[in-house]
Design a protein around this motif. Structure first.
Motif, PDB file in Angstrom:
ATOM      1  N   PRO A 136      -3.570 -16.241   6.100  1.00 47.90           N
ATOM      2  CA  PRO A 136      -2.278 -16.358   6.800  1.00 47.90           C
ATOM      3  C   PRO A 136      -1.118 -16.792   5.911  1.00 47.90           C
ATOM      4  O   PRO A 136       0.038 -16.521   6.233  1.00 47.90           O
ATOM      5  N   GLU A 137      -1.423 -17.460   4.777  1.00 46.02           N
ATOM      6  CA  GLU A 137      -0.355 -17.934   3.901  1.00 46.02           C
ATOM      7  C   GLU A 137       0.046 -16.902   2.859  1.00 46.02           C
ATOM      8  O   GLU A 137       1.085 -17.047   2.205  1.00 46.02           O
ATOM      9  N   ARG A 138      -0.782 -15.876   2.667  1.00 46.24           N
ATOM     10  CA  ARG A 138      -0.472 -14.887   1.633  1.00 46.24           C
ATOM     11  C   ARG A 138       0.487 -13.844   2.195  1.00 46.24           C
ATOM     12  O   ARG A 138       0.226 -13.258   3.243  1.00 46.24           O
ATOM     13  N   PRO A 139       1.587 -13.582   1.497  1.00 48.29           N
ATOM     14  CA  PRO A 139       2.553 -12.599   1.996  1.00 48.29           C
ATOM     15  C   PRO A 139       1.924 -11.216   2.196  1.00 48.29           C
ATOM     16  O   PRO A 139       0.945 -10.863   1.548  1.00 48.29           O
ATOM     17  N   LEU A 140       2.511 -10.471   3.083  1.00 49.31           N
ATOM     18  CA  LEU A 140       2.051  -9.106   3.313  1.00 49.31           C
ATOM     19  C   LEU A 140       2.398  -8.220   2.135  1.00 49.31           C
ATOM     20  O   LEU A 140       3.348  -8.476   1.392  1.00 49.31           O
ATOM     21  N   CYS A 141       1.623  -7.151   1.967  1.00 45.39           N
ATOM     22  CA  CYS A 141       1.784  -6.238   0.838  1.00 45.39           C
ATOM     23  C   CYS A 141       1.476  -4.830   1.330  1.00 45.39           C
ATOM     24  O   CYS A 141       0.602  -4.629   2.178  1.00 45.39           O
ATOM     25  N   CYS A 142       2.176  -3.853   0.790  1.00 45.66           N
ATOM     26  CA  CYS A 142       1.954  -2.463   1.195  1.00 45.66           C
ATOM     27  C   CYS A 142       0.732  -1.851   0.529  1.00 45.66           C
ATOM     28  O   CYS A 142       0.267  -0.783   0.928  1.00 45.66           O
ATOM     29  N   GLU A 154      -9.014  -1.370  -1.770  1.00 47.83           N
ATOM     30  CA  GLU A 154      -8.206  -2.587  -1.762  1.00 47.83           C
ATOM     31  C   GLU A 154      -6.828  -2.321  -1.158  1.00 47.83           C
ATOM     32  O   GLU A 154      -6.292  -3.144  -0.410  1.00 47.83           O
ATOM     33  N   ALA A 155      -6.256  -1.147  -1.463  1.00 49.53           N
ATOM     34  CA  ALA A 155      -4.969  -0.783  -0.874  1.00 49.53           C
ATOM     35  C   ALA A 155      -5.088  -0.644   0.639  1.00 49.53           C
ATOM     36  O   ALA A 155      -4.192  -1.069   1.388  1.00 49.53           O
ATOM     37  N   ARG A 156      -6.190  -0.069   1.089  1.00 49.98           N
ATOM     38  CA  ARG A 156      -6.393   0.094   2.533  1.00 49.98           C
ATOM     39  C   ARG A 156      -6.468  -1.258   3.229  1.00 49.98           C
ATOM     40  O   ARG A 156      -5.927  -1.426   4.336  1.00 49.98           O
ATOM     41  N   GLU A 157      -7.094  -2.233   2.597  1.00 45.72           N
ATOM     42  CA  GLU A 157      -7.170  -3.569   3.189  1.00 45.72           C
ATOM     43  C   GLU A 157      -5.786  -4.200   3.305  1.00 45.72           C
ATOM     44  O   GLU A 157      -5.459  -4.831   4.322  1.00 45.72           O
ATOM     45  N   GLU A 158      -4.949  -4.024   2.292  1.00 45.07           N
ATOM     46  CA  GLU A 158      -3.570  -4.524   2.386  1.00 45.07           C
ATOM     47  C   GLU A 158      -2.827  -3.802   3.506  1.00 45.07           C
ATOM     48  O   GLU A 158      -2.055  -4.416   4.254  1.00 45.07           O
ATOM     49  N   GLY A 159      -3.051  -2.507   3.612  1.00 44.25           N
ATOM     50  CA  GLY A 159      -2.411  -1.741   4.671  1.00 44.25           C
ATOM     51  C   GLY A 159      -2.817  -2.214   6.053  1.00 44.25           C
ATOM     52  O   GLY A 159      -1.989  -2.286   6.973  1.00 44.25           O
ATOM     53  N   ARG A 160      -4.095  -2.555   6.214  1.00 48.07           N
ATOM     54  CA  ARG A 160      -4.567  -3.055   7.514  1.00 48.07           C
ATOM     55  C   ARG A 160      -3.877  -4.370   7.880  1.00 48.07           C
ATOM     56  O   ARG A 160      -3.507  -4.582   9.038  1.00 48.07           O
ATOM     57  N   ARG A 161      -3.727  -5.254   6.890  1.00 49.41           N
ATOM     58  CA  ARG A 161      -3.031  -6.522   7.151  1.00 49.41           C
ATOM     59  C   ARG A 161      -1.601  -6.265   7.621  1.00 49.41           C
ATOM     60  O   ARG A 161      -1.121  -6.891   8.581  1.00 49.41           O
ATOM     61  N   LEU A 187       4.902   2.727   3.501  1.00 50.66           N
ATOM     62  CA  LEU A 187       4.638   2.605   4.935  1.00 50.66           C
ATOM     63  C   LEU A 187       4.858   3.930   5.649  1.00 50.66           C
ATOM     64  O   LEU A 187       4.209   4.223   6.656  1.00 50.66           O
ATOM     65  N   ARG A 188       5.784   4.731   5.140  1.00 51.06           N
ATOM     66  CA  ARG A 188       6.093   6.012   5.784  1.00 51.06           C
ATOM     67  C   ARG A 188       5.222   7.150   5.275  1.00 51.06           C
ATOM     68  O   ARG A 188       5.175   8.213   5.905  1.00 51.06           O
ATOM     69  N   ASP A 189       4.566   6.956   4.134  1.00 53.66           N
ATOM     70  CA  ASP A 189       3.835   8.069   3.536  1.00 53.66           C
ATOM     71  C   ASP A 189       2.367   7.732   3.283  1.00 53.66           C
ATOM     72  O   ASP A 189       1.488   8.238   3.956  1.00 53.66           O
ATOM     73  N   TYR A 192      -0.312   7.006   6.019  1.00 50.13           N
ATOM     74  CA  TYR A 192      -1.006   8.122   6.681  1.00 50.13           C
ATOM     75  C   TYR A 192      -2.308   8.436   5.948  1.00 50.13           C
ATOM     76  O   TYR A 192      -3.363   8.609   6.562  1.00 50.13           O
ATOM     77  N   SER A 193      -2.230   8.506   4.618  1.00 52.50           N
ATOM     78  CA  SER A 193      -3.395   8.869   3.816  1.00 52.50           C
ATOM     79  C   SER A 193      -4.487   7.807   3.882  1.00 52.50           C
ATOM     80  O   SER A 193      -5.661   8.117   3.685  1.00 52.50           O
ATOM     81  N   LEU A 194      -4.113   6.561   4.153  1.00 52.09           N
ATOM     82  CA  LEU A 194      -5.082   5.472   4.194  1.00 52.09           C
ATOM     83  C   LEU A 194      -5.768   5.334   5.554  1.00 52.09           C
ATOM     84  O   LEU A 194      -6.590   4.443   5.741  1.00 52.09           O
ATOM     85  N   SER A 195      -5.402   6.202   6.493  1.00 50.25           N
ATOM     86  CA  SER A 195      -6.057   6.222   7.815  1.00 50.25           C
ATOM     87  C   SER A 195      -5.999   4.843   8.471  1.00 50.25           C
ATOM     88  O   SER A 195      -7.032   4.215   8.744  1.00 50.25           O
ATOM     89  N   LEU A 196      -4.799   4.389   8.762  1.00 55.12           N
ATOM     90  CA  LEU A 196      -4.598   3.043   9.285  1.00 55.12           C
ATOM     91  C   LEU A 196      -4.335   3.009  10.781  1.00 55.12           C
ATOM     92  O   LEU A 196      -3.848   2.008  11.301  1.00 55.12           O
ATOM     93  N   GLY A 197      -4.667   4.083  11.466  1.00 55.68           N
ATOM     94  CA  GLY A 197      -4.566   4.053  12.912  1.00 55.68           C
ATOM     95  C   GLY A 197      -3.408   4.872  13.450  1.00 55.68           C
ATOM     96  O   GLY A 197      -2.489   5.256  12.719  1.00 55.68           O
ATOM     97  N   PRO A 198      -3.435   5.118  14.765  1.00 55.80           N
ATOM     98  CA  PRO A 198      -2.417   5.986  15.379  1.00 55.80           C
ATOM     99  C   PRO A 198      -1.009   5.411  15.341  1.00 55.80           C
ATOM    100  O   PRO A 198      -0.030   6.151  15.422  1.00 55.80           O
ATOM    101  N   GLU A 199      -0.898   4.080  15.211  1.00 53.97           N
ATOM    102  CA  GLU A 199       0.434   3.465  15.206  1.00 53.97           C
ATOM    103  C   GLU A 199       1.251   3.846  13.974  1.00 53.97           C
ATOM    104  O   GLU A 199       2.463   3.639  13.942  1.00 53.97           O
ATOM    105  N   VAL A 200       0.582   4.408  12.956  1.00 53.75           N
ATOM    106  CA  VAL A 200       1.308   4.806  11.749  1.00 53.75           C
ATOM    107  C   VAL A 200       2.382   5.838  12.088  1.00 53.75           C
ATOM    108  O   VAL A 200       3.451   5.871  11.459  1.00 53.75           O
TER     109      VAL A 200
END
Length: 340
Positions: A136-142, A154-161, A187-189, A192-200
């Motif tokens: 919770p203390e670590r800033p978000l990352c794309c 690892e990128a996909r995990e950041e995307g999920r956060r 976030l806009r491109d 999609y490739s990282l398959s992060l859910g329909p909300e993308v």
């Protein structure tokens, strides 16, 4: 395009990592968001030592492959603190996505953006990790730094956060404003490739670069209280992702709101830094040659008091190393022009 090349590079590096393993340098560059969170003070001291000592820089080149001739940006940021916004926010709420580079290296850019948005009548919420986030203390990352080294999982995990923090805002239709072109446009491109859910799909409609958002809102009646700025005719450099996504139109439009502000957009391709590319010893010379094609000469030819403007963190690094001139993000320029 720059976007296609990024995807090809990521795929190539991922396959190479699978065969050869991940190099020490790739782990350092890729995991920079985690390193900066855990060891910010120690890394800041090491960077100061390395930049001050040619001997240490040469040793670091041998160990990590980071060009000794290249400076490393100073780690100065403590991030962007939450604080009460204006009581009156007639134009509604926006979420400000503060990327890793802005958070740790140039938090003044985020502060400037927040002040400009608040002056325009918006309530600004800095995007934070969702409740239940494991860090919770670590800033978000794309995840861009991981993608640039072929570290897709690892990128996909950041995307999920990041998506976990965004989903409630997307459901409310809150716009998401970003400052670093390669990070916001991930976030806009790439999301999609990282398959992060329909909300993308909804994110693609609500994620804006700072100038894109201002231009959109300008078309809906936004008026910023701006005054003329001193200085000669400004030089503006567009980040590769801004160009690839057609975002330079917004940059041109928003700078045109400053009364009497004159500027030229440099007709240049990539600045040559391209994230970690210009830091790598084997690419340092090529990086400089790219900068010398048009960008660096244009900056040198500008009047000494002329603003130099570049949204990209890497672009500003290249300009400083190549010319000694400090470039500014558009948000910083607009804050200087605020007549409040």
């Amino acid at each position: 395009s720059a976007v296609d090349m990024t995807l090809i590079k990521t795929e190539y590096l991922a396959q190479r990592n699978a065969v050869q393993g991940v190099s020490r340098r790739a782990r350092l560059f890729g995991a920079l968001p985690r390193w900066l969170h855990r060891y910010r003070g120690m890394l800041a001291a090491l960077v100061r030592l390395r930049n001050a000592s040619p001997w240490v820089a040469k040793k670091a080149e041998g160990w990590l492959g980071i060009a000794a001739q290249r400076s490393i940006p100073s780690i100065t940021g403590h991030g962007v603190a939450d604080r009460p916004g204006p009581v009156d926010a007639p134009r509604g709420r926006v979420a400000l996505f503060v990327d890793t580079f802005t958070h740790y290296y140039t938090p003044e850019v985020a502060e400037a953006a927040r002040e400009v948005l608040e002056a325009g009548g918006y309530a600004v919420q800095v995007l934070r990790p969702a409740a239940g986030d494991g860090e919770p203390e670590r800033p978000l990352c794309c995840g861009r730094s991981y993608l640039s080294q072929g570290l897709v999982d690892e990128a996909r995990e950041e995307g999920r956060r990041t998506m976990a923090a965004l989903v409630p805002l997307l459901a409310e239709g809150v716009p998401v404003v970003g400052l670093e072109p390669s990070c916001l446009l991930a976030l806009r491109d790439e999301f999609y490739s990282l398959s992060l859910g329909p909300e993308v799909g909804q994110l693609g409609k609500l994620a804006f670069l700072f100038e894109e958002f201002l231009m959109r809102e300008g078309n809906k009646g936004l008026k910023l209280p701006l005054k003329p700025l001193p200085g000669g005719r400004a030089v503006v450099h567009g980040h590769c992702h801004q160009k690839a996504f057609g975002a330079m139109k917004a940059t041109r439009k928003v700078l045109g709101w400053i009364p009497g502000f004159e500027f030229d957009i440099v007709d240049a391709s990539c600045c040559g830094m391209s994230g970690s590319f210009g830091l790598e010893a084997e690419h340092y010379a090529a990086s400089l040659k790219m900068g010398e094609l048009s960008l660096l000469p244009a900056v040198r030819q500008a009047a000494p008091d002329a603003p130099v403007i570049a949204d990209g963190f890497s672009c500003r690094h290249q300009i400083l190393d190549g010319t000694g001139r400090e470039a500014e993000h558009v948000a910083v320029v607009l804050r200087r022009a605020l007549d409040v």
